[in-house]
Design an enzyme around this catalytic site. Structure first.
Site, mmCIF file in Angstrom:
data_model
loop_
_atom_site.group_PDB
_atom_site.id
_atom_site.type_symbol
_atom_site.label_atom_id
_atom_site.label_comp_id
_atom_site.label_asym_id
_atom_site.label_seq_id
_atom_site.Cartn_x
_atom_site.Cartn_y
_atom_site.Cartn_z
ATOM 1 N N GLU A 308 -7.904 -10.663 -1.790
ATOM 2 C CA GLU A 308 -6.763 -10.392 -2.676
ATOM 3 C C GLU A 308 -5.550 -11.242 -2.294
ATOM 4 O O GLU A 308 -4.436 -10.755 -2.222
ATOM 5 C CB GLU A 308 -6.408 -8.907 -2.658
ATOM 6 C CG GLU A 308 -7.529 -8.025 -3.196
ATOM 7 C CD GLU A 308 -7.158 -6.546 -3.280
ATOM 8 O OE1 GLU A 308 -6.363 -6.084 -2.453
ATOM 9 O OE2 GLU A 308 -7.676 -5.875 -4.196
ATOM 10 N N ASP A 382 -14.571 -0.342 -4.486
ATOM 11 C CA ASP A 382 -13.203 -0.110 -4.032
ATOM 12 C C ASP A 382 -12.777 1.333 -4.263
ATOM 13 O O ASP A 382 -12.020 1.612 -5.199
ATOM 14 C CB ASP A 382 -12.284 -1.065 -4.813
ATOM 15 C CG ASP A 382 -10.889 -1.110 -4.252
ATOM 16 O OD1 ASP A 382 -10.623 -0.377 -3.295
ATOM 17 O OD2 ASP A 382 -10.069 -1.877 -4.780
ATOM 18 N N GLU A 410 -6.064 7.213 -4.687
ATOM 19 C CA GLU A 410 -5.705 6.074 -5.531
ATOM 20 C C GLU A 410 -6.441 6.103 -6.869
ATOM 21 O O GLU A 410 -5.857 5.860 -7.917
ATOM 22 C CB GLU A 410 -6.024 4.768 -4.790
ATOM 23 C CG GLU A 410 -5.817 3.546 -5.639
ATOM 24 C CD GLU A 410 -6.138 2.252 -4.910
ATOM 25 O OE1 GLU A 410 -6.296 2.274 -3.678
ATOM 26 O OE2 GLU A 410 -6.207 1.214 -5.579
HETATM 27 C C1 BDP Z 1 -7.259 -1.644 -3.410
HETATM 28 C C2 BDP Z 1 -5.838 -1.283 -3.639
HETATM 29 C C3 BDP Z 1 -4.870 -2.240 -3.032
HETATM 30 C C4 BDP Z 1 -5.233 -2.447 -1.566
HETATM 31 C C5 BDP Z 1 -6.664 -2.904 -1.462
HETATM 32 C C6 BDP Z 1 -7.163 -2.969 -0.030
HETATM 33 O O1 BDP Z 1 -5.613 -1.189 -5.020
HETATM 34 O O2 BDP Z 1 -3.599 -1.721 -3.206
HETATM 35 O O3 BDP Z 1 -4.401 -3.367 -0.989
HETATM 36 O O4 BDP Z 1 -7.508 -1.990 -2.097
HETATM 37 O O5 BDP Z 1 -7.869 -2.054 0.372
HETATM 38 O O6 BDP Z 1 -7.949 -0.485 -3.611
HETATM 39 O O7 BDP Z 1 -6.845 -3.907 0.662
#
Ligand code: BDP
Length: 717
Positions: A308, A382, A410
């Site tokens: 990301e 996720d 989340e």
């Molecule tokens: C996702 C989230 C994000 C996190 C990412 C992570 O939306 O905010 O930074 O995972 O785990 O679920 O790094």
């Protein structure tokens, strides 16, 4: 006369037990035992306490907790004695309680590890006694919490022989707290850490937080977000972090930090962060030395790299192992460890995210240093409401693996929905990877110390914040509690844990216990039903991750990659003929997921792409079954509301109202999910709703235009 006065006092205390509560005390409420004969018995056994003097912070914390608990539960403090023979309750490390080394239950004590404890009761030196002992003060602290829990949950103190060792060594919370006080995906207010006033001012809340965590065995806290800022490693910020380390130390908790991979550039002025560059390696070594000079018991680093948009070793043509090992090398002289996350993907369209983590990490098995954990999330996407277990748990036999769960909701309704996650955790932990034949559950893989150079770990992303009740939703506390208990023993049953929590949080009476347990047991499946049934996933709102958005489709990200809906079919083919995700599991799991005949319906659309008229075991078509799940989910929230309403007057009004109002909110959101998703998919299926399903009150456009945070005015009036 005397008896009636006692009864009156007792009644007063009971009414006190119904007094309004904010939830701040969590499961450590220590209200007076409301069963007269048990109370008598507990008082007798705890009448005189022999707790040898100690200078250790952890033993002092244990003693303070013990006395605090007793004062509440028994309505009075025990007398203290320095003469062992006078004590009815002996509490201390074994070599102090039994200086001669002649321990009556010696073999039990020898079975303890440095965090374990023994609670024993019976006749000792001619008298009825209870003994809580351990090899270390930390073990003692855990023993005291367990001992109090026995009374909190109204268990007998007779003939006890509880021998407990934690099954995992590193039991971590991974805070996603930003340095500006916000929390990434945190739904219970702002960060607990008041960086402005640290390290000088130590809020009581830090101690209460540490107490709560110690009570469930948490022993490590990563203070900051995985989307890291290099600044957290700057000297002034390290000094601030040391304030938290000081507050947590008496409770056996070490602090950890996330390490931004580009820190040598951002803080050190280097022109590279290449793990093969000697200047970069030297920078990390010096940084680690500095950290330990400020926080002598610092735990180590958690790293999100090349995921990301985060920087990482791949930026320099190096591997995850190269990056992780560089940090591991710097930490090793101090006993620190690295948690290197396996949650890696680059926001690309039309790439099956499910297979990426395994593909990147599997080839690196065996290449990590001994103090490096690879940390996959519980499932390969996720933190979805339901995912099959991450195939890496069966795929890295020569690497210590830490499992990452999310406690913060989340993708499970934020802090507004009542969803007990203990059952989700259990589902993952008890999944059989077949890595070494039948019985190689994820839990066993984590516990395999031999394979992992003697280390083992689990991590949870917490759901706490500045809300008065810590977690926003009162039942969020249960998820925090369940995570901790499973971190201590990943083979515990989720509903046993739920029962402990309800007894300590609400009441020990069956009329309160049974309905709440029923509610908790059904809550996760209910959530799945009204949001993402039959293996659907990642169709939530793109930005907020709450509410439905299966229609999201922009140049950066599309929900269509996750459901692949067309007028013919829905679901993603991840079988041998598709993206091949099933092949990342061992036989027979691989075959089970691969074949339509054996694939569990709960993962159907996760692994298979099927026509709308495909017949399920129920005899219904896929379309009818999908819609039925959505309607069932909403109906179940209605049942949850009714169950909760049956508790009116049986628990304090403040907490009753908190949950009652959130259940109203949850029902509206469930309808939003159901109606939005059903109308969206119906455009493709072009089939009518199954008989008996009330059509949604509005058209699809209406649901698509609901903003978040949104205004409910006029909605479902
Ligand atoms: C996702 C989230 C994000 C996190 C990412 C992570 O939306 O905010 O930074 O995972 O785990 O679920 O790094």
């Amino acid at each position: 006369m005397k008896r009636s006065i006692i009864c009156l006092i007792f009644l007063g205390c009971l009414l006190g037990n119904m007094a309004a509560e904010s939830g701040y005390e969590l499961w450590l409420r220590y209200r007076l035992v409301d069963d007269m004969s048990l109370l008598d018995n507990y008082r007798k056994l705890n009448a005189v306490c022999y707790f040898p003097k100690t200078t250790s912070e952890q033993a002092s914390a244990a003693k303070a907790e013990l006395f605090r608990g007793m004062e509440g539960l028994l309505g009075k403090l025990p007398a203290e004695t320095s003469a062992p023979d006078g004590g009815t309750l002996w509490i201390g490390v074994s070599h102090v309680l039994f200086p001669s080394g002649d321990i009556p239950f010696g073999e039990k004590v020898r079975a303890l590890n440095e965090e374990g404890y023994l609670i024993w009761s019976g006749r000792l030196n001619g008298k009825q006694r209870v003994v809580v002992t351990a090899l270390t003060d930390r073990g003692l602290l855990y023993g005291v919490f367990h001992y109090l829990r026995l009374m909190q949950t109204r268990q007998s103190l007779d003939d006890l022989c509880v021998v407990e060792n934690p099954k995992l060594k590193y039991r971590m919370l991974n805070h996603w707290d930003n340095l500006d006080g916000t929390v990434e995906r945190g739904y219970a207010g702002y960060s607990l850490w008041n960086w402005e006033r640290l390290p000088f001012y130590k809020e009581t809340r830090y101690t209460d937080y540490a107490r709560a965590n110690a009570s469930i065995g948490i022993n490590g806290i990563v203070l900051n977000n995985v989307n890291a800022q290099a600044k957290s490693l700057r000297r002034d910020w390290l000094v601030k972090a040391s304030g938290l380390a000081d507050a947590f130390r008496p409770y056996g908790i070490r602090v950890y930090l996330t390490a931004k991979f580009s820190a040598p550039k951002e803080l050190g002025g280097l022109d590279t962060a290449n793990p093969k560059d000697s200047r970069v390696r030297a920078w990390w070594k010096e940084k680690v030395e500095e950290i330990y000079s400020i926080i002598p018991d610092f735990g180590g680093f958690l790293v999100k790299a090349n995921s990301e948009g985060q920087p990482g070793p791949q930026d320099y043509g190096c591997t995850h192992a190269d990056g992780a090992n560089m940090l591991g090398e710097a930490l090793e002289p101090y006993g620190g460890v690295v948690f290197w996350r396996a949650f890696v993907y680059q926001n690309e369209r039309h790439v099956d995210r499910v297979v990426t983590g395994y593909n990147e990490f599997k080839p690196l098995d065996g290449q990590f240093r001994k103090n490096v954990f690879v940390q996959p999330k519980n499932g390969p996407i996720d933190f979805q409401p339901r995912e099959p277990f991450h195939p890496l748990f069966g795929g890295m036999p020569r690497t210590p693996l830490a499992l990452e769960f999310q406690i913060t909701q989340e993708n499970l309704g934020h802090a507004g929905h009542l969803v007990y996650l203990g059952t989700l955790y259990e589902e993952t932990l008890q999944s059989d990877t077949y890595a070494c034949g039948q019985g190689s559950t994820v839990s066993k893989v984590l516990q395999d110390y031999q394979r992992t150079h003697g280390i083992s770990a689990i991590a949870g992303v917490p759901n706490v914040g500045t809300d008065l009740n810590w977690t926003g939703h009162l039942f969020g506390q249960a998820n925090w509690y369940a995570f901790g208990r499973l971190a201590w023993n990943p083979d515990m049953c989720a509903m046993t844990i739920a029962e402990e929590w309800v007894r300590m949080t609400f009441s020990n009476t069956q009329e309160v216990l049974n309905p709440i347990l029923k509610l908790m047991a059904m809550s996760r499946e209910t959530y799945v039903n009204y949001t993402m049934p039959l293996g659907l996933n990642h169709i939530m709102n793109y930005a907020t991750h709450n509410g439905p958005e299966p229609w999201h489709d922009d140049p950066v990200w599309t929900a269509f990659d996750y459901h692949k809906v067309t007028t013919d079919s829905i679901g993603v083919d991840r079988t041998d003929g598709g993206s091949g995700a099933t092949g990342q599991y061992h036989t027979p799991v691989c075959d089970r997921f691969n074949s339509l005949r054996t694939c569990p319906e709960s993962y159907l659309l996760w692994f298979h792409r099927l026509p709308w008229d495909y017949r399920l075991a129920s005899g219904k078509t896929l379309w009818d079954e999908l819609v039925s799940h959505y309607y069932k989910g909403v109906a179940e929230v209605g049942q949850m509301k009714n169950i909760w309403h049956s508790l009116e007057g049986k628990i304090d009004l403040e907490r009753y109202n908190q949950v009652a109002s959130l259940l109203e909110y949850q029902e509206r959101e469930a309808m939003w999910w159901r109606d939005g998703c059903v109308l969206f998919f119906q455009q493709y299926s072009q089939r009518p709703l199954p008989e008996g399903c009330q059509p949604p009150a509005h058209d699809l456009k209406y649901y698509q235009s609901i903003p978040f945070p949104y205004d409910w005015k006029g909605y479902y009036d």
